[in-house]
Write an enzyme that holds these catalytic residues in place. Structure first.
Site, PDB file in Angstrom:
ATOM      1  N   TYR A   1     -46.127   7.997  51.654  1.00  0.00           N
ATOM      2  CA  TYR A   1     -46.755   9.179  50.914  1.00  0.00           C
ATOM      3  C   TYR A   1     -47.710   9.667  51.837  1.00  0.00           C
ATOM      4  CZ  TYR A   1     -44.575   7.915  46.347  1.00  0.00           C
ATOM      5  OH  TYR A   1     -43.617   7.696  45.207  1.00  0.00           O
TER       6      TYR A   1
ATOM      7  N   SER B   1     -41.460  11.965  38.461  1.00  0.00           N
ATOM      8  CA  SER B   1     -41.235  13.637  38.132  1.00  0.00           C
ATOM      9  C   SER B   1     -41.035  13.639  36.670  1.00  0.00           C
ATOM     10  CB  SER B   1     -40.251  13.928  39.254  1.00  0.00           C
ATOM     11  OG  SER B   1     -40.409  15.563  39.386  1.00  0.00           O
TER      12      SER B   1
ATOM     13  N   LEU C   1     -42.364  15.363  34.560  1.00  0.00           N
ATOM     14  CA  LEU C   1     -42.450  16.749  33.986  1.00  0.00           C
ATOM     15  C   LEU C   1     -41.249  17.809  34.692  1.00  0.00           C
ATOM     16  CD1 LEU C   1     -46.376  17.057  34.141  1.00  0.00           C
ATOM     17  CD2 LEU C   1     -44.746  16.325  32.204  1.00  0.00           C
TER      18      LEU C   1
ATOM     19  N   GLY D   1     -42.561  20.580  37.564  1.00  0.00           N
ATOM     20  CA  GLY D   1     -43.596  21.681  37.131  1.00  0.00           C
ATOM     21  C   GLY D   1     -42.537  22.799  36.971  1.00  0.00           C
TER      22      GLY D   1
ATOM     23  N   THR E   1     -42.815  27.486  35.208  1.00  0.00           N
ATOM     24  CA  THR E   1     -42.802  28.945  35.698  1.00  0.00           C
ATOM     25  C   THR E   1     -41.359  29.523  35.868  1.00  0.00           C
ATOM     26  OG1 THR E   1     -43.006  27.764  37.677  1.00  0.00           O
ATOM     27  CG2 THR E   1     -44.862  28.574  36.864  1.00  0.00           C
TER      28      THR E   1
END
Lengths: 300, 300, 300
Positions: free
Chosen positions: B53, B210, B212, B215, B219
């Site tokens: 990371y 992940s 969600l 993201g 949008t």
């Protein structure tokens, strides 16, 4: 040569020779015997057959060579297969290509193979393809009978997916000793469908058919082949291989599942090159360069 | 906060924090420490990392914060991963992205992680990706050594398919404690490929990366995303959520496999909202409304 | 008629009758009783239902017929299903179609089925579809309670893939007795995804829904259907069948997994024809001719 243990008192040479195309080489039986002995000289003792090779002719050709020098039989492992029925002038009763894993067919096919080879036992019998009509009890009965009668020492399969392998294995007293699968740097399907993992789980070594990907790698102008060829050539130089073939064999031999490549060439120099791959090594990074070139994208 | 038992004397907070992007938040070590302690204040004790990371930088940043207040170490669970090798100026020897699950690499990677974190043990080490070159015996040896030396308390995997999980598990003395997978209302693959069922079969709770869906749901004008967003907004009101995020977390938390979502935000208010999802409930009908909107058709 | 043993003291007639469309046949209860008894006269004792058939009406229609002659109940096996919730004027609380395998719903659904059938036990209850929200512990609790109370003798599933079957089976005291799947000469999916192999591995016989492929074979001008129809007609003559239906049933009955076809017709002559298929036989070669016509290419 390194040997792979398949069962008690049964091992294969790490490099296996495949007689698929023996009928194409225009070898008389003396020449074929010479070829077999040359293989043995460099450590190849395991010879892969199928009842159907050469339109049902290869086993007999091989057997005629063996008959010239019967002492060879004890020094080699004979592998053959059954279960596919081909449309063939030699089998006029077949109207279509289909599978048959009935007890009756397995037993008859083995008895025919024994006659062809002029021997009284096979080392390993493989079911050639997974048969949607397979009755695992019947296959188990056939295997039990053939083993008890001394006609086959051990049993395996070819091209079986995990659910098929698991099913048949569950019906057998003696576990399956191998799964002969198509696997090569240009044919990666079995890395994604659980087959290789199953071999490692069951602690059996897979045999690899078409370990060079059928030769297309040398000539094809398909985008994937061009891409892989380029990487193979680069790594050939890096690892000191003399040919792309050797890189392809080394790629298989480096895998921890102890893949046994089946060399299908009738040219001794190519067989020797394959065997010499056992002396080559490849880093993980090189292995993945080939893997990624073949799949067309880097790992995730 | 609810805790999930992974092994004897090892539990995770149901909501996990993921430090994937710690290097992007422009936190100095004091600010990062404050953030960690704020997480702990609301019950999050489990922090998810990987060697790679932040281009191999996040573990060290986190470790520098921990060093400001060493007493925290005992109160949290540190999870990290190894097995991916990135192209990076920090690893000039890597020419390509590839995987390495050799014993040597696993052990070295853990020792490096310990140094980065300025700690002497990890709570859980995960193999980051299934490695087609994995030698399960070697991985088992590495795990055994690391456990015996007290460097790692328990082991898991990430992104493993069932055949890969089953293979590695079979070689280990202590069973794998989790599989960290991508799963969210907009990423349903693991509902169809046996992975979730395997977690339930093995009685391990998956971690969700992940959660969600990255993201895009907020949008994207992709048809699927518009469709799901509409349903999420409707259910937001029905269940008294304050945001779509909360609906997405509740959707995961409602599943019986005890999914542990990994919250990746560096904004405390979003982390708090995630934790508050634990107080929300969703009917089966609502769960399926989201599921069906995501797959684009009703169930069969 | 041949019977298939599912568990201790529980067997099915090899041919099952499916009441899916009972509400469409415009039978009053006397006529329906007569139909049921005609089935019994030719050996069909197993009747397949689901709570949702006929928009939640079929069980009750069937029960009203049974009530005319209660002595029949002991002579038949009643199979029904639960777990799907349909949009229906009979279930106004359902806003969408979804699944429910909660303990509460399973128990309620069975109690409702018992009322509909006017009986105090079901022979077999099936979970109708694999539910991504399934909690296997809850299902196990429901099954345990229903069995203990004498309301259901045995349990199975429908349309479960191997990972789903294995999961639920692992949580149960008494193993699942069947998996009811879509399988026919024109629907081969379960030959390729491990489901049939799993049935053979678990030694359970699958039930086949839509064993004729939904009738399209008779009329469709889709290329695949024309191709299969031609082969079916040829083999009809070869095996002495009176109709394509009989060839399709024989194709299923010949398979070694002991498939139990569910005949869905309300016309007694078609049911009789199905039962008479049990007297027909088909060679492997004929079986594969149909198989290959359906998949559109010969076996590998």
């Amino acid at each position: 040569m390194e040997r792979v243990q398949l069962a008690n008192e049964l091992s294969f040479s790490r490099i296996v020779h495949g007689m698929w195309r023996l009928d194409k080489w225009q070898y008389d039986k003396e020449k074929a015997l010479e070829f077999i002995e040359s293989c043995m000289d460099i450590g190849i003792t395991t010879f892969d057959h199928a009842d159907i090779y050469g339109n049902y002719s290869v086993e007999e050709l091989f057997g005629q060579s063996l008959a010239l020098k019967p002492s060879i039989r004890q020094k080699i492992e004979l592998v053959t297969k059954c279960g596919i029925k081909l449309i063939s002038k030699n089998r006029p009763e077949h109207k279509i290509k289909y599978y048959d894993t009935s007890k009756e067919h397995i037993v008859l096919s083995v008895e025919n193979s024994l006659k062809n080879f002029q021997t009284d036992y096979l080392d390993v019998l493989l079911i050639h393809r997974p048969d949607p009509m397979m009755n695992p009890s019947e296959v188990a009965e056939a295997f039990y009978k053939l083993k008890k009668e001394g006609k086959v020492r051990a049993f395996g399969v070819s091209n079986f997916l995990p659910s098929q392998f698991k099913l048949l294995n569950a019906y057998l007293d003696d576990p399956l000793v191998t799964n002969q699968i198509e696997i090569s740097a240009t044919y990666l399907d079995h890395f994604g469908n659980g087959t290789i993992e199953q071999c490692q789980y069951e602690k059996i070594a897979p045999m690899a058919w078409s370990p060079l990907g059928g030769g297309a790698i040398l000539t094809s102008d398909e985008e994937k082949m061009i891409r892989v060829r380029k990487v193979l050539n680069k790594i050939k130089d890096e690892i000191g291989a003399v040919s792309i073939d050797q890189v392809l064999y080394t790629w298989l031999l480096t895998h921890p599942s102890k893949i046994m490549p089946i060399v299908g060439s009738g040219k001794m120099e190519r067989v020797i090159a394959a065997v010499k791959s056992l002396e080559l090594t490849m880093t993980r990074q090189q292995w993945f360069e080939i893997f990624e070139a073949s799949r067309g994208r880097e790992v995730d």
